[in-house]
Scaffold this motif. Structure first.
Motif, PDB file in Angstrom:
ATOM      1  N   ASP B 340       0.826  -1.196   0.000  1.00  0.00           N
ATOM      2  CA  ASP B 340       0.000   0.000   0.000  1.00  0.00           C
ATOM      3  C   ASP B 340       0.872   1.263   0.000  1.00  0.00           C
ATOM      4  N   GLY B 341       1.892   1.231   0.845  1.00  0.00           N
ATOM      5  CA  GLY B 341       2.791   2.376   0.975  1.00  0.00           C
ATOM      6  C   GLY B 341       3.530   2.648  -0.323  1.00  0.00           C
ATOM      7  N   VAL B 342       3.940   1.554  -1.001  1.00  0.00           N
ATOM      8  CA  VAL B 342       4.657   1.720  -2.263  1.00  0.00           C
ATOM      9  C   VAL B 342       3.770   2.450  -3.268  1.00  0.00           C
ATOM     10  N   ALA B 343       2.486   2.017  -3.339  1.00  0.00           N
ATOM     11  CA  ALA B 343       1.570   2.639  -4.291  1.00  0.00           C
ATOM     12  C   ALA B 343       1.370   4.121  -3.955  1.00  0.00           C
ATOM     13  N   ARG B 344       1.080   4.404  -2.656  1.00  0.00           N
ATOM     14  CA  ARG B 344       0.840   5.796  -2.261  1.00  0.00           C
ATOM     15  C   ARG B 344       2.082   6.645  -2.510  1.00  0.00           C
ATOM     16  N   ALA B 345       3.273   6.034  -2.243  1.00  0.00           N
ATOM     17  CA  ALA B 345       4.516   6.791  -2.401  1.00  0.00           C
ATOM     18  C   ALA B 345       4.709   7.176  -3.860  1.00  0.00           C
ATOM     19  N   SER B 346       4.383   6.229  -4.791  1.00  0.00           N
ATOM     20  CA  SER B 346       4.558   6.573  -6.201  1.00  0.00           C
ATOM     21  C   SER B 346       3.614   7.700  -6.587  1.00  0.00           C
ATOM     22  N   ARG B 347       2.378   7.627  -6.057  1.00  0.00           N
ATOM     23  CA  ARG B 347       1.423   8.691  -6.363  1.00  0.00           C
ATOM     24  C   ARG B 347       1.951  10.046  -5.886  1.00  0.00           C
ATOM     25  N   VAL B 348       2.495  10.054  -4.664  1.00  0.00           N
ATOM     26  CA  VAL B 348       3.010  11.307  -4.125  1.00  0.00           C
ATOM     27  C   VAL B 348       4.174  11.809  -4.964  1.00  0.00           C
ATOM     28  N   LEU B 349       5.020  10.864  -5.376  1.00  0.00           N
ATOM     29  CA  LEU B 349       6.176  11.264  -6.164  1.00  0.00           C
ATOM     30  C   LEU B 349       5.728  11.842  -7.516  1.00  0.00           C
ATOM     31  N   ARG B 350       4.686  11.198  -8.076  1.00  0.00           N
ATOM     32  CA  ARG B 350       4.147  11.708  -9.344  1.00  0.00           C
ATOM     33  C   ARG B 350       3.597  13.131  -9.140  1.00  0.00           C
ATOM     34  N   ASP B 351       2.892  13.308  -8.038  1.00  0.00           N
ATOM     35  CA  ASP B 351       2.332  14.622  -7.716  1.00  0.00           C
ATOM     36  C   ASP B 351       3.433  15.664  -7.616  1.00  0.00           C
ATOM     37  N   GLU B 352       4.510  15.302  -6.906  1.00  0.00           N
ATOM     38  CA  GLU B 352       5.626  16.237  -6.735  1.00  0.00           C
ATOM     39  C   GLU B 352       6.232  16.591  -8.089  1.00  0.00           C
ATOM     40  N   LYS B 353       6.381  15.557  -8.936  1.00  0.00           N
ATOM     41  CA  LYS B 353       7.001  15.769 -10.255  1.00  0.00           C
ATOM     42  C   LYS B 353       6.117  16.694 -11.083  1.00  0.00           C
ATOM     43  N   ARG B 354       4.774  16.453 -11.015  1.00  0.00           N
ATOM     44  CA  ARG B 354       3.849  17.309 -11.762  1.00  0.00           C
ATOM     45  C   ARG B 354       3.948  18.761 -11.264  1.00  0.00           C
ATOM     46  N   TRP B 355       4.017  18.919  -9.972  1.00  0.00           N
ATOM     47  CA  TRP B 355       4.156  20.268  -9.399  1.00  0.00           C
ATOM     48  C   TRP B 355       5.430  20.930  -9.906  1.00  0.00           C
ATOM     49  N   GLU B 356       6.489  20.140  -9.872  1.00  0.00           N
ATOM     50  CA  GLU B 356       7.787  20.687 -10.277  1.00  0.00           C
ATOM     51  C   GLU B 356       7.717  21.211 -11.706  1.00  0.00           C
ATOM     52  N   LEU B 374       1.520  20.173   0.340  1.00  0.00           N
ATOM     53  CA  LEU B 374       0.434  19.342   0.846  1.00  0.00           C
ATOM     54  C   LEU B 374      -0.701  19.235  -0.161  1.00  0.00           C
ATOM     55  N   THR B 375      -0.997  20.361  -0.842  1.00  0.00           N
ATOM     56  CA  THR B 375      -2.119  20.386  -1.768  1.00  0.00           C
ATOM     57  C   THR B 375      -1.825  19.461  -2.957  1.00  0.00           C
ATOM     58  N   GLN B 376      -2.795  18.628  -3.327  1.00  0.00           N
ATOM     59  CA  GLN B 376      -2.633  17.758  -4.482  1.00  0.00           C
ATOM     60  C   GLN B 376      -2.863  18.591  -5.737  1.00  0.00           C
ATOM     61  N   ILE B 377      -2.118  18.275  -6.770  1.00  0.00           N
ATOM     62  CA  ILE B 377      -2.228  19.105  -7.974  1.00  0.00           C
ATOM     63  C   ILE B 377      -3.598  18.939  -8.622  1.00  0.00           C
ATOM     64  N   GLU B 378      -4.258  17.805  -8.374  1.00  0.00           N
ATOM     65  CA  GLU B 378      -5.613  17.606  -8.907  1.00  0.00           C
ATOM     66  C   GLU B 378      -6.583  18.648  -8.373  1.00  0.00           C
ATOM     67  N   ASP B 379      -6.279  19.212  -7.182  1.00  0.00           N
ATOM     68  CA  ASP B 379      -7.185  20.203  -6.596  1.00  0.00           C
ATOM     69  C   ASP B 379      -7.000  21.568  -7.239  1.00  0.00           C
ATOM     70  N   VAL B 380      -5.925  21.752  -7.989  1.00  0.00           N
ATOM     71  CA  VAL B 380      -5.615  23.076  -8.502  1.00  0.00           C
ATOM     72  C   VAL B 380      -5.776  23.151 -10.018  1.00  0.00           C
ATOM     73  N   LEU B 381      -5.317  22.116 -10.709  1.00  0.00           N
ATOM     74  CA  LEU B 381      -5.345  22.148 -12.182  1.00  0.00           C
ATOM     75  C   LEU B 381      -6.453  21.232 -12.723  1.00  0.00           C
ATOM     76  N   THR B 382      -6.874  21.515 -13.974  1.00  0.00           N
ATOM     77  CA  THR B 382      -7.877  20.658 -14.605  1.00  0.00           C
ATOM     78  C   THR B 382      -7.215  19.393 -15.132  1.00  0.00           C
ATOM     79  N   LYS B 383      -8.066  18.417 -15.527  1.00  0.00           N
ATOM     80  CA  LYS B 383      -7.531  17.159 -16.017  1.00  0.00           C
ATOM     81  C   LYS B 383      -6.716  17.380 -17.298  1.00  0.00           C
TER      82      LYS B 383
END
Lengths: 304, 401
Positions: B340-356, B374-383
């Motif tokens: 579970d942690g591995v999956a969540r970690a990849s999601r977070v890493l993807r989020d960070e990369k998208r933000w970057e 903290l804010t997920q990029i999905e909350d800020v940008l459109t699909k």
């Protein structure tokens, strides 16, 4: 008026009034310059619950217990004010207003609820003291000042307020330079390595000490008046700190002496029969001095 | 007995007094909020203490002219005059000398009060002064109040409330943003004068019930308590009025049951109780909610940073992070991630990369400013925008949960 009448009836109250006035005016100078003038007001309100609680705990009027109680209450008040200011993000004036009214209300209610009928403790006494009652019945005239057995009968307030005044003077003399620097430029003082926070807290505690000792003898109204009026008047006379402190001491002494004499003898001069409240009159005189300096003081305007 | 008093069933006078106190409390809370916004709360302390010489002088004058010195309207007129003098003295000292307002307040308060005490001792030596009961004005008393006095207080409370309602708009603007108020054509001096007159009015009406030493509490405590309930000025004013009314209502009712206790302290302690409850539990800025928000934020940061470390295969040394990850079932005690942690970690890493990527793009500047870790990029940008970012990043499109 002869010494036989003056010494036992008027000398000690006059002396205590002068000592208390000076003890309050000295720290008042620094509070005024630091824009903390109303701390004296707050402290003199909050010592009431401290004194009442001390009385309820010990069951007797003991000077030490009351001083301890009052000092504790002052510290509690400072902590509460700081807490509300910091955690509640409320401006200091309002935080102070909340704390001292609530604590004073608590003190009054405690006093009214508990049975203090047998002792000399009531709200009126706390507010305007009873300077006139601090007489020295063992004295017979000026000669008694040399008479050890008569001196033993001096009201204990004389010694207490003298010790406190001595302590305050000594503290001011020792910490004069850091206190002066941090009062005018706290940031500069901090770069010099002056522990500004400790110094600031120390000033408040010293003020509390003065307030408690004076409160015990003369009531809260003189305490507030002497914390603010003589330093404020002195501030309008000079730009130099040393001179300001000297002026404030002179004004405090003048208020105490003139006020006491006017209260005791003024009504007789205009045909009355009874003296009026000395504490109130001392505060009134200090107000007149402040008015005079506000009208004529050489440094009454701000420096442009 | 207390409940009866609370619901106005304890005789006509007590009802009137409680009713008047409640109106007064509301007016005081509302007026006090404007003072509080102006950071001049303690001016009211000078005003209230300055009433004492007026009360005593009014008594002396009325007796000298052969009237009953205890006539309440006469005493209140006297108190209003000397309160106005006190206020004038504060203004004069602050504007004409270099003394700051707090020093002026303290000086006026102590001198006027001291002079009042002198006059009180004069009153006590007058033959008609012994039963004057002027001491009741220090701490307030409702015992033995005359019907006419109760009417006066209820009417005065109502009047103060009406005036506050009439002038609330300019006072709000002046206290919230003086410059804007001036630019909008509001006369600041006149508004200040109205505000101070209302404070004086509340003080004078409250003199008999709350007493002059503690009336200031009714002007200060409700607004400070209300501040914890809202960040909006207009709401703070309304809430302060409600809390002030509540304190006065409960306090006056309680004191109707205990006529030998001074009324003022009971009302003030009630207000302080309400203040304490507000400071601790109010939903907007109370300490409890602040602590919970802080805790949630801390948790979020620890889990997010922990997941970032897991995704990059870095070890975690922070004990709190490991504890939180374990509690969420994302990692084991030795810091190794669960599936579970591995999956969540990849999601977070993807989020960070998208933000970057988003933050490097000047076109997304506005959105990128909302990056706080903290804010997920999905909350800020459109699909669509995120798809475009992903196209720029390249690599796998989907991560299994």
């Amino acid at each position: 008026m002869s010494g036989a009448e003056f010494v036992p009836l008027s000398l000690t109250p006059l002396l205590i009034g002068c000592l208390a006035a000076v003890a309050c005016a000295l720290p008042g100078n620094f509070l005024l310059l630091r824009r903390q003038a109303l701390i004296g007001d707050a402290i003199s309100h909050v010592v009431l619950p401290g004194i009442v609680v001390a009385f309820l705990l010990t069951g007797a009027i003991s000077a030490t217990a009351m001083m301890l109680g009052a000092a504790t209450a002052a510290v509690v008040a400072v902590v509460l004010i700081e807490g509300i200011r910091r955690f509640g993000r409320i401006e200091p004036g309002a935080a102070m207003g909340v704390v001292f009214t609530a604590m004073f209300a608590g003190g009054v209610l405690l006093l009214e609820l508990s049975d203090t009928s047998g002792v000399h403790l009531d709200v009126e006494h706390a507010l305007y003291g009873n300077l006139e009652s601090l007489v020295w019945l063992d004295a017979t005239g000026w000669g008694s000042l040399m008479d050890p057995s008569a001196l033993r009968g001096l009201p204990p307030e004389v010694f207490r307020i003298s010790v406190v005044l001595f302590l305050i003077t000594a503290l001011l003399a020792v910490f004069w330079r850091p206190l002066a620097i941090s009062t005018f430029d706290e940031g500069f003082a901090a770069t010099l390595g002056v522990p500004v926070t400790t110094l600031s807290l120390g000033l408040v505690i010293t003020s509390a000490l003065a307030a408690v000792a004076a409160f015990d003898a003369v009531g809260s109204i003189i305490v507030i008046a002497m914390f603010i009026c003589p330093p404020a008047a002195a501030r309008l006379m000079t730009n130099r700190l040393g001179a300001q402190v000297a002026w404030s001491v002179a004004f405090a002494l003048a208020s105490a002496i003139v006020g006491f004499v006017l209260a005791g003898y003024g009504p007789l001069w205009i045909g009355g029969t009874d003296a009026v409240s000395a504490a109130g009159m001392i505060a009134t005189v200090s107000g007149f001095i402040l008015t005079a300096t506000a009208l004529m003081g050489p440094k009454r305007r701000s420096v442009v | 007995m207390f409940l009866e008093a609370l619901f106005f069933q304890l005789g006509y006078n007590a009802t009137l007094v409680t009713f008047g106190a409640t109106l007064l409390g509301i007016a005081a809370g509302v007026t006090g909020s404007f003072l509080f916004f102006r950071k001049r709360a303690l001016v009211s302390d000078a005003i209230s203490h300055a009433t004492l010489p007026g009360v005593a002088l009014a008594f002396i004058v009325m007796v000298a002219f052969g009237f009953d010195g205890r006539n309440l309207p006469g005493l209140l007129i006297g108190s209003a005059i000397s309160a106005a003098l006190g206020l004038f003295a504060v203004q004069w000292l602050t504007s004409r000398t270099r003394l700051t307002e707090d020093a002026a307040i303290g000086a006026v308060l102590s001198v006027f009060f001291g002079f009042g005490i002198v006059l009180l001792t004069v009153v006590q030596t007058m033959s008609s002064g012994r039963q004057a009961g002027l001491e009741g004005f220090l701490l307030g008393s409702t015992a033995g109040m005359l019907y006419a006095d109760a009417i006066l207080i209820a009417g005065g409370g109502a009047l103060a409330l009406i005036l506050v309602g009439v002038f609330r708009r300019p006072m709000m603007m002046a206290s919230f943003d003086p410059e804007f108020a001036r630019a909008s054509g509001i006369n600041l001096d006149r508004t200040d004068l109205i505000m101070m007159s209302l404070v004086m009015g509340v003080t004078v009406i409250g003199l008999k019930i709350v007493g002059l030493i503690l009336i200031v509490a009714l002007l200060i405590i409700p607004p400070v308590a209300a501040r914890f309930w809202s960040d909006r000025a207009d709401r703070v004013v309304l809430i302060a009025g409600a809390l002030g009314g509540l304190s006065a209502w409960i306090g006056a009712s309680a004191s109707a049951v205990a006529p030998n206790l001074p009324t003022g302290p009971i009302i003030v302690l009630t207000a302080f109780g309400i203040f304490t409850a507000s400071m601790l539990f109010a939903p907007a800025r109370g300490l409890l909610i602040s602590a919970i928000n802080h805790r949630t934020f801390q948790r979020g940061v620890h889990i997010r940073q922990g997941l970032v470390s897991l995704a990059q295969g870095q070890p975690i040394y922070e004990p709190m992070t490991i504890r939180l990850l374990r509690a969420e079932g994302l990692a084991r005690a030795d810091g190794v991630p669960t599936p579970d942690g591995v999956a969540r970690a990849s999601r977070v890493l993807r989020d960070e990369k998208r933000w970057e990527t988003a933050r490097a793009d000047p076109a997304l500047e506005m959105a990128a400013a909302r990056y706080d870790g903290l804010t997920q990029i999905e909350d800020v940008l459109t699909k669509d925008q995120i798809d475009e970012l992903d196209a720029r990043i390249g690599g796998p499109r989907e991560v299994t949960q």
